[in-house]
Design an enzyme around this catalytic site. Structure first.
Site: not given
Ligand code: LLP
Length: 406
Positions: A226, A260-262, A299, A303, A328
């Protein structure tokens, strides 16, 4: 990324995703260092960018993987993530996914309901195994982010309440086939304020203490992902402050901090590159039509997300334009009212901060092949996913028996 984008476009064509692997290393190390002095594991959220080369790069640095399907677990294993660093989360897991996760003996299966706990127990009995589990708690904290990516309120589908979690831990502790070693929460994505994270940590840490008091020892404190990033001019959370806030809430607990960073790892490590097809004006509205579209980068459409867009090596007076793709749908845009110089066929646009939830959310809508992906490491470029062809797209249909139609 200081890149010769024009040369890369000549080599790989567009639409194209480009990732800066050195930046991924820096992001990983900055976060890992912020937790130094504490037991910690950074489990990269594979959903943000699941290219095998990205996962492998992070695995080589020591990262784990946070997965939401058995497909992602398989990717993590294939890319060399150690099984004892893999977590499997998600609100709905199929029996076959649970079975495989147990057989692979990954670190944790993260449970999101009582019904799921019973299911995991049943499958563990069947396999004669003990399932290491964590429970996702929904701390009912408002993360102050976009409602679509907010997950920590009771109105969201994720996790269970504190009371339900307690009941589940007590049940799991008694079960011969469940080993409740972890606790998990994730309140939302693109978080730019520390207060909700601190509050959630405090609530969950209190639960850990009350579980300890009844003999249930939690070893992993999973704070989810997050951490927000800069797309425009957002003020973001520094990793050191993030770590400090979390550590302040778990005082006295001997626990490993899992994160859990993405997006934090990938968003600003990637750009999306697209070529201009034409310009046109409808009434007084200027459109720049490009070869990338919502199927490549969803995105903005989904969003209304902002991604900075710039023209490569192009001068001239800037005026606002909507940057749109060939799909389209009126909702097919990459940017609205973007200040751009006059553009013509073959000019190149860069869409910034596209490394997370870019390629992974792409589709074949309008029978468009998915973009190629390229990694840049120490100044060298490497193709990490081929451009998808028409044949790739129809393969699964051609292999079916269509003779009944003839
Ligand atoms: N852990 C859990 C349980 C999650 O549900 C998520 C993201 C993450 C970690 C990673 O979150 P991050 O660090 O990336 O913020 N498609 C959307 C984002 C959906 C996120 C879903 N869960 C976007 O493009 O903004």
């Amino acid at each position: 990324m200081s890149l010769d984008i024009t040369t890369l476009v000549k080599k790989y064509d567009t639409p194209l995703y480009l990732y800066d692997f050195n930046n991924i290393t820096n992001r990983y190390e900055e976060l890992k260092d912020a937790f130094s002095g504490k037991k910690s594991l950074v489990a990269y959220a594979v959903k943000s960018n699941s290219n095998l080369a990205v996962i492998r790069h992070l695995a080589n640095l020591g990262a784990g993987a946070d997965c939401v399907s058995i497909g992602e677990v398989r990717r993590a294993l294939k890319a060399g993530v150690k099984k004892y660093r893999i977590i499997f989360s998600g609100v709905g897991k199929r029996d076959s996914e649970i079975r495989e996760a147990l057989q692979e003996d990954i670190l944790l299966i993260n449970l999101e309901s009582e019904a799921e706990m019973k299911r995991v127990e049943m499958i563990a009995v069947e396999l004669g195994k003990e399932a290491r589990i964590s429970i996702r708690v929904n701390p009912n904290v408002d993360p102050k982010t976009h409602p679509y990516i907010s997950t920590g309120l009771h109105e969201n589908k994720f996790g269970v309440s504190i009371d339900t979690a307690k009941r589940m831990y007590i049940y799991a502790k008694k079960s011969e086939h469940l080993n409740p070693v972890g606790i998990h929460f994730h309140i939302g994505s693109q978080l730019t304020e520390l207060a909700p994270i601190t509050e959630a940590c405090g609530i969950v840490a209190d639960l850990v203490r009350s579980l300890e008091a009844i003999g249930i020892e939690i070893k992993f404190f999973d704070i989810g992902g997050g951490i927000g990033v800069v797309y425009d001019d957002e003020k973001t959370i520094a990793p050191a402050d993030y770590a400090k806030a979390i550590i302040s809430q778990i005082k006295g607990l001997d626990i490993t901090i899992l994160s859990e960073p993405g997006r934090y790892m990938m968003a600003n490590s990637g750009i999306f590159v697209t070529s201009v097809l034409y310009e046109k004006v409808n009434g007084d509205k200027r459109f720049v039509i490009v070869d990338g579209a919502m199927n490549d980068l969803l995105r903005p459409s989904l969003y209304n997300a902002y991604h900075k867009i710039e023209a490569v090596q192009k001068e001239g007076e800037k005026t606002p334009a909507d940057v749109v793709g060939p799909v389209c749908e009126s909702g097919d845009f990459l940017g609205k009212n973007v200040e751009l110089p006059p553009l013509s066929h073959h000019d190149i646009l860069v869409v910034h901060s596209a490394g997370a939830y870019g390629f992974t959310m792409s589709s074949n809508y309008n029978t468009r092949g998915r973009a190629a992906e390229v990694a840049i490491l120490d100044g060298k470029d490497y193709l990490i996913r081929e451009r998808e062809t028409f044949e790739d797209q129809v393969r699964l249909e051609e292999s079916c028996d269509i003779s009944w139609q003839e």
